[in-house]
Design an enzyme around this catalytic site. Structure first.
Site, PDB file in Angstrom:
ATOM      1  N   LYS A 512       1.092  -1.192  -0.121  1.00 13.10           N
ATOM      2  CA  LYS A 512       0.175  -0.055   0.039  1.00 13.10           C
ATOM      3  C   LYS A 512       1.168   1.410  -0.095  1.00 13.10           C
ATOM      4  CE  LYS A 512      -3.461   2.211   3.149  1.00 13.10           C
ATOM      5  NZ  LYS A 512      -4.125   2.307   4.310  1.00 13.10           N
ATOM      6  N   ASP A 570      -6.196   8.716  -9.965  1.00 12.78           N
ATOM      7  CA  ASP A 570      -6.450   9.350 -10.964  1.00 12.78           C
ATOM      8  C   ASP A 570      -5.820   8.523 -11.855  1.00 12.78           C
ATOM      9  OD1 ASP A 570      -3.248   9.694 -11.349  1.00 12.78           O
ATOM     10  OD2 ASP A 570      -3.684  11.295  -9.463  1.00 12.78           O
ATOM     11  N   GLU A 650     -21.817 -12.305  14.053  1.00 11.97           N
ATOM     12  CA  GLU A 650     -21.210 -11.350  13.050  1.00 11.97           C
ATOM     13  C   GLU A 650     -19.906 -12.021  12.140  1.00 11.97           C
ATOM     14  OE1 GLU A 650     -21.324  -6.994  15.304  1.00 11.97           O
ATOM     15  OE2 GLU A 650     -19.844  -8.425  15.889  1.00 11.97           O
TER      16      GLU A 650
HETATM   17  C1  GLA Z   1      -3.322   7.351   5.413  1.00  9.09           C
HETATM   18  C2  GLA Z   1      -4.281   6.272   4.714  1.00  9.09           C
HETATM   19  C3  GLA Z   1      -4.756   5.317   5.941  1.00  9.09           C
HETATM   20  C4  GLA Z   1      -3.888   4.831   6.923  1.00  9.09           C
HETATM   21  C5  GLA Z   1      -3.054   5.901   7.441  1.00  9.09           C
HETATM   22  C6  GLA Z   1      -1.763   5.483   8.003  1.00  9.09           C
HETATM   23  O1  GLA Z   1      -4.343   8.413   6.094  1.00  9.09           O
HETATM   24  O2  GLA Z   1      -4.957   6.792   4.150  1.00  9.09           O
HETATM   25  O3  GLA Z   1      -5.523   4.362   5.343  1.00  9.09           O
HETATM   26  O4  GLA Z   1      -2.743   3.862   6.287  1.00  9.09           O
HETATM   27  O5  GLA Z   1      -2.677   6.906   6.477  1.00  9.09           O
HETATM   28  O6  GLA Z   1      -0.975   6.417   8.701  1.00  9.09           O
END
Ligand code: GLA
Length: 766
Positions: A512, A570, A650
């Site tokens: 990520k 984008d 849940e």
């Molecule tokens: C951003 C991201 C979140 C998380 C934080 C971590 O705000 O959008 O999803 O990963 O950083 O600091």
């Protein structure tokens, strides 16, 4: 879907001409006789681009000006210049060679790439500062080349194609006195109904030229009675549509934040004033760019309008030394004669098939769980393994460790820049943690924010000059952090080296890539004062460079983009990161609006969407778990919570949601998307639908607003089905005809309580 049968018939009937213009001196690329989507009519000097359903035409006029004659529904190859009108408009100057002809003015005629300082006072596409200090450019036609396949752009994101799927027309223009040459690139994707544009400016002179503006796209219309729709708002509420009729003067959106931004998106629509999802002519224009951009429309007093889209001219100044060239980011156009749904579906298909480079393009992506909202910075390896353990028992397949695993990082004030494992939190290092996660049958992903540094970090202490900063001025902080100067290769190399060490130390299958502030103090130690206007763009090129390296070195890794959620959602980023965390707002009800707005251009498979705990962390709202699942399932699906805190009931719901998504993944991620309701207009319910290409399967999702006493009896009219087929709904005994479901609708049950949801799975009976 475009009617390919009709399309093929048309192609064989079409006369194809390609070749070199008499007197043309500049024509280096290979000429192809077999180009079918691009037609050059030598007699009328027209270039006509055809996709299955649209036609785009330009004409070289008697002064060698490249005039735009048409873009709209398919109309064949005939010259469309009969629509052009010339009239003496006072104060609209005439080019010198027009002599006493006062009816010919660059200020009036629609142009393919508008110039500046020589008689067109409307929005310029390009503005050079010439060695003599003037800011004028007068571009005249020089020649053309045709190529099978789609052009590529050096170091920039661009739609791609196999050789038979697209064709390229390059038109060369020049200003002989300024010795500036311009190559206008047109990519034609017939089946996707997509036309791409990009521009290259070449300095053929002997001195340096400074470019102050260089747009990717100029599109002139012989009308101004249109609405402009832009996609705006802020962090936690991105891409909300905003629609207004064009009015006199210039109306624009853009970003000067160094990122495409939460506030405005580099995607706009121009449409008939009565256009809706299924009616009316509409044009969508997207810019594949992740930094400062501007999309501006100008209405002239004579019922015409011009859209110009490209890098924002704020603080942009690019030095072109003799022989050097500058290439703009790419812009892409879609025209739909039948409303927004068709336009969106064309973009979705084109993005999925010709822009995303997704390691999962031929297989299902794993359902993920991310620990951010479950733990924030406060975790240990044991805690992460506990979450993963619970998640894997529910069928979740990928565990993502978010912020807080590196350097000294217990809150957001320190650690960024030090991409080494924090051994207090993870005593057995990454390898130890990943092997425990893998032993649960899950793959492993990791969060990074490589473009940033905290003051409190080893990296900043060692290299304080590596940040964007103006000498003598203390730089602004954003989330307590500074921006690393990614325009510098040495800085990128250092960061990439650290990342490589981490990613190679354990089997990491997902990254990520986050970015959590806007750019300020944009100045680079690596460039002289007169070239500081290049830093914003060089920064974006630097981000693209490092992401490309990552893709090349780890071709099987899925990279998810993120920028405080959707601040850099984008087409540029999508080329490197085939999915993007749609928003930091994970509340299902807010997400209805965010995902609705995002869907006008970007396909559902690109929208990172997670189920989070309630009360929601961003707005405190409580929604049923089923509803949260249904909303998140219409994107790249995952969870962002601690399943260990869930009740057995849940957990059972989560188990069912995961299995359901896995089963219907193909339909959701590759089906055609229909918006069945506007969450901004209807507070009774919002609905949407995914339909398989063969129309034999569909998923309809619906979420209600706050409950009302004595609600109206509602039916939902479905879309995109085959009227002649009979469908079973959620395995029902009853069969429903596709025609009836679309025309008469499906009766909605009575809902009790706020924010309820239903999901219908339709399967055609053979
Ligand atoms: C951003 C991201 C979140 C998380 C934080 C971590 O705000 O959008 O999803 O990963 O950083 O600091």
């Amino acid at each position: 879907m475009p009617d390919l049968r009709v399309c093929a018939r048309r192609l064989t009937a079409r006369q194809v001409v390609s070749g070199r213009l008499p007197g043309m001196t500049y024509n280096k690329a290979k000429l192809y006789k077999e180009c079918l989507m691009i037609v050059y009519d030598e007699q009328n000097q027209t270039f006509t681009l055809h996709t299955c359903n649209t036609t785009y035409q330009m004409k070289v006029d008697h002064y060698q000006v490249l005039v735009h004659t048409y873009y709209g529904p398919y109309v064949g190859d005939n010259s469309l210049s009969h629509c052009l009108r010339c009239a003496d408009r006072d104060f609209s100057p005439n080019p010198n060679e027009a002599g006493n002809d006062r009816t010919y003015s660059l200020d009036i005629i629609p142009q393919e790439y508008s110039t500046c300082g020589v008689g067109d006072f409307r929005l310029p596409s390009v503005e050079p500062e010439l060695p003599d200090g003037s800011h004028t450019l007068d571009l005249r036609y020089l020649g053309y080349t045709l190529q099978k396949g789609k052009y590529t752009l050096p170091d920039l994101p661009a739609f791609y194609s196999a050789e038979e799927e697209a064709e390229t027309l390059t038109l060369y223009l020049e200003d002989a006195s300024a010795q500036i040459e311009t190559a206008l690139y047109f990519g034609v994707f017939e089946k996707s109904d997509l036309i791409t544009r990009a521009v290259r400016i070449i300095n053929r002179g002997k001195e340096t030229v400074r470019l102050h503006r260089c747009a990717s796209l100029c599109l002139d219309f012989l009308r101004a009675d249109m609405d402009l729709i832009t996609f705006n708002a802020h962090h936690l509420m991105e891409r909300c549509p905003d629609r207004a009729p064009l009015r006199s003067g210039i109306q624009s959106v853009g970003s000067v934040r160094g990122i495409s931004s939460h506030q405005h998106n580099p995607f706009v629509i121009l449409c008939d004033q009565n256009a809706d999802e299924y009616h009316g002519l509409c044009y969508g224009a997207m810019l594949l760019y992740s930094g400062n951009f501007e999309a501006a429309v100008e209405c002239s007093p004579f019922e015409s309008s011009r859209l110009v889209m490209g890098i924002h001219p704020y603080h942009f100044c690019w030095s072109l030394r003799p022989g050097e060239s500058f290439t703009t980011p790419e812009a892409a156009l879609v025209c739909s004669p039948d409303g927004f749904t068709q336009m969106s579906q064309q973009f979705h298909r084109a993005i999925r098939d010709h822009l995303l480079r997704d390691p999962y393009s031929h297989r299902r992506k794993p359902v993920l769980i991310n620990n951010w909202e479950a733990t924030y910075f406060d975790f240990t390896a044991e805690k992460l393994v506990d979450i993963a353990n619970e998640a894997s028992a529910l069928g979740i397949e990928l565990f993502v460790m978010d912020d807080g695993w590196f350097g000294v990082r217990d809150d957001d004030s320190s650690g960024l820049g030090d991409w080494q494992v924090n051994k207090t939190k993870l005593p057995d290092g990454l390898e130890g943690l990943v092997s425990r996660i893998n032993s649960l049958g899950m793959s492993f992903g990791i969060w990074v924010e490589p473009e940033m540094v905290n003051e409190n970090s080893a990296l900043y202490r060692e290299h304080p000059d590596w940040i964007l900063h103006v000498p003598g001025r203390a730089p602004a902080r954003g989330r307590g952090q500074f921006v690393l100067d990614f325009s510098r290769k040495d800085v990128r190399d250092h960061i990439y080296g650290q990342l490589k060490t981490i990613f190679s130390s354990a089997p990491v299958t997902y990254v990520k890539w986050d970015m959590n502030r806007s750019l300020t103090d944009v100045w680079s130690d690596a460039l002289p004062p007169q070239r500081q206007g290049e830093v914003y763009h060089r920064y974006v090129l630097g981000v693209y460079d490092i992401l490309e390296r990552l893709r090349t070195d780890y071709p099987h890794m899925l990279i998810e983009g993120c920028c405080g959620g959707g601040g850099r959602f984008d087409g540029g980023m999508l080329y490197y990161t085939p999915q993007i965390w749609c928003s930091d707002d994970s509340d299902a009800i807010d997400r209805l609006k965010i995902q609705y707005g995002t869907s006008f251009c970007y396909p559902p498979c690109t929208m990172g969407a997670h189920v989070s705990a309630v009360p929601n962390e961003q707005n405190g709202r409580i929604t049923p778990l089923e509803t949260r699942g249904i909303v998140a399932m219409s994107g790249a699906f995952g969870y962002e919570m601690d399943p260990g805190k869930c009740s057995p009931e849940e957990k059972e719901i989560i188990r069912r949601q995961v299995a359901w998504y896995q089963t219907h993944y193909e339909l959701i991620c590759r089906g055609d998307y229909y918006r069945l309701g506007d969450p901004f207009a209807n507070n009774l319910f919002t609905a949407w639908e995914h339909v398989s290409e063969d129309k034999r399967q569909a998923v309809v999702s619906l979420v209600t607003g706050s409950v009302r006493p004595s609600p109206p009896y509602s039916r939902l009219c479905l879309k995109g089905l085959d009227p002649s087929l009979q469908y079973r709904i959620n395995g029902s005994e009853t069969l429903y005809s596709g025609g009836a479901l679309m025309q008469a609708g499906y009766p909605l049950p009575a809902f009790s309580g706020d924010y309820q949801a239903i999901q219908l799975y339709l399967e055609a009976q053979s």
